[in-house]
Write a protein that holds these residues in place. Structure first.
Motif, PDB file in Angstrom:
ATOM      1  N   ALA A 158       3.913  -6.124   0.749  1.00 27.57           N
ATOM      2  CA  ALA A 158       3.707  -4.828   0.523  1.00 27.57           C
ATOM      3  C   ALA A 158       5.140  -3.884   0.665  1.00 27.57           C
ATOM      4  O   ALA A 158       5.359  -3.044  -0.197  1.00 27.57           O
ATOM      5  CB  ALA A 158       2.660  -4.353   1.227  1.00 27.57           C
ATOM      6  N   ALA A 215       7.409  -2.007  -2.030  1.00 27.85           N
ATOM      7  CA  ALA A 215       7.843  -0.757  -1.965  1.00 27.85           C
ATOM      8  C   ALA A 215       9.343  -0.453  -1.910  1.00 27.85           C
ATOM      9  O   ALA A 215       9.739   0.555  -2.736  1.00 27.85           O
ATOM     10  CB  ALA A 215       7.275  -0.054  -0.609  1.00 27.85           C
ATOM     11  N   LEU A 232       2.766   2.584  -0.880  1.00 32.44           N
ATOM     12  CA  LEU A 232       3.190   1.155  -0.759  1.00 32.44           C
ATOM     13  C   LEU A 232       3.905   0.966   0.546  1.00 32.44           C
ATOM     14  O   LEU A 232       3.540  -0.006   1.291  1.00 32.44           O
ATOM     15  CB  LEU A 232       4.126   0.868  -1.864  1.00 32.44           C
TER      16      LEU A 232
END
Length: 124
Positions: free
Chosen positions: A12, A16, A55
């Motif tokens: 994740a 991002a 994110l």
């Protein structure tokens, strides 16, 4: 340490960073240079930053939750559902566009879906 959540958090966070760098170059700069009216343009620009923060915070949360031996099942499932929804939205929009090789035109789902699966697995 929950390895599933750790992997989800790292992915994740990487997503991002890709979103911020590649999205800034390939999406935000052309958006800002477009002739779109000011209000929709600034709204889309703000939404892009919202997603960037979302994110990053989700990645950080998953990494922190991975290190905590206390189960946080509802929160982890919420984050997993969040990423699953993001992936589904990209898939639906991409498949409805009528493009050739549509799954590779907007490949964001390829990063979002594994975060959902890893987090969901780590929550169980």
């Amino acid at each position: 340490m929950n390895g599933w959540l750790s992997a989800a958090g790292v992915l994740a966070t990487a997503t991002a960073l890709i979103h911020i760098t590649a999205g800034g170059r390939d999406v935000v700069r052309p958006l800002l240079a477009s002739g779109l009216d000011a209000e929709p343009l600034r709204t889309l620009h703000a939404v892009w930053h919202f997603v960037s923060a979302d994110l990053l915070f989700s990645g950080a949360a998953l990494i922190a939750l991975a290190a905590d031996p206390t189960p946080h099942t509802p929160l982890v499932l919420f984050i997993a559902a969040h990423f699953l929804t993001y992936a589904a939205v990209f898939l639906v929009i991409t498949l409805r566009a009528g493009w050739s090789r549509p799954l590779l035109r907007l490949p964001q789902w390829l990063l979002l879906l594994p975060v959902a699966v890893l987090a969901g697995t780590g929550a169980l």
